[in-house]
Design a protein around this motif. Structure first.
Motif, short mmCIF file in Angstrom:
data_model
loop_
_atom_site.label_atom_id
_atom_site.label_comp_id
_atom_site.label_asym_id
_atom_site.label_seq_id
_atom_site.Cartn_x
_atom_site.Cartn_y
_atom_site.Cartn_z
N PRO A 135 -1.90 15.78 33.53
CA PRO A 135 -1.63 14.60 32.71
C PRO A 135 -2.88 13.76 32.47
N ARG B 58 9.47 8.51 29.73
CA ARG B 58 10.05 9.19 28.56
C ARG B 58 11.19 10.10 28.98
N GLU C 264 6.73 16.49 18.90
CA GLU C 264 8.03 16.11 19.43
C GLU C 264 8.71 15.09 18.53
N THR D 52 -0.21 15.56 23.78
CA THR D 52 0.82 16.56 24.08
C THR D 52 1.37 16.29 25.48
N LEU D 53 2.46 16.94 25.79
CA LEU D 53 3.01 16.88 27.14
C LEU D 53 2.33 17.96 27.97
N ASP E 231 8.56 8.93 20.81
CA ASP E 231 7.57 10.01 20.82
C ASP E 231 6.43 9.72 19.85
N ALA F 43 5.07 9.99 30.73
CA ALA F 43 5.89 11.20 30.65
C ALA F 43 7.17 11.03 31.49
N LEU G 161 3.03 11.68 20.45
CA LEU G 161 3.57 13.04 20.57
C LEU G 161 4.10 13.47 19.19
N THR H 154 -3.49 15.07 26.98
CA THR H 154 -2.15 15.10 27.54
C THR H 154 -1.68 13.69 27.87
#
Length: 178
Positions: free
Chosen positions: A98, A133, A163, A50-51, A155, A130, A160, A124
């Motif tokens: 992160p 991206r 997303e 996940t972010l 993604d 991140a 992810l 994460t």
């Protein structure tokens, strides 16, 4: 593969197994204990990525007056705790770091008096990934079907899943054929 042959009818089998009578039946009270259903963790789970700044916890649960949600860091410390009324929790900015593994738990006291529980695990995305991206997303058109599909594939490659799925749906809505 083509298979030929005859079909035979099997003899019927009783659907309820024969059980010996309960000793003392009629003189004692017997009961069956019914356990409450658990809470199904929808996402994130199974170590998906996940972010850190946009993690959403989702679960399916029996009706309850509230749900207790805890997110634990790798050292088992609680990094987020809340009592919520809905089966969807958006974690606040700064709650997660992160490139970190987390475990989250949800529990609820049911009207029957039982407690239902569920738990999931996720990780994460690394800060560099991140950032790259975000730069890529900023440089591309957000209404072009091919760009949306490419961003969704990025993604997906990063793990992810939520997303990526949203991105592929947006690309399809924008007219992507494949």
């Amino acid at each position: 593969t083509k298979i030929e042959g005859t079909v035979e009818t099997l003899t019927p089998v009783s659907t309820v197994p024969l059980i010996a009578p309960v000793a003392g039946a009629g003189t004692t009270i017997t009961a069956v204990r019914i356990r409450a259903g658990g809470i199904l963790v929808v996402a994130p789970d199974h170590g998906v990525t996940t972010l850190a700044e946009a993690t959403v916890l989702e679960f399916e649960a029996p009706a309850s007056e509230g749900y207790d949600v805890d997110v634990e860091g790798p050292d088992a410390s609680i990094v987020f705790r809340a009592r919520v009324n809905e089966p969807r929790v958006v974690l606040p900015l700064g709650a997660l770091q992160p490139d970190t593994a987390y475990r989250w738990r949800v529990s609820a006291r049911l009207p029957t008096g039982f407690e239902a529980r569920g738990e999931g695990r996720f990780r994460t995305l690394q800060a560099d990934d991140a950032h790259t991206r975000a730069r890529l997303r900023k440089s591309m058109a957000d209404d072009d079907a091919e760009s949306l599909a490419l961003l969704a594939e990025v993604d997906r490659t990063l793990g992810l899943w939520r997303e990526a799925l949203a991105g592929f749906r947006a690309a399809r809505t924008a007219g992507a054929d494949d």
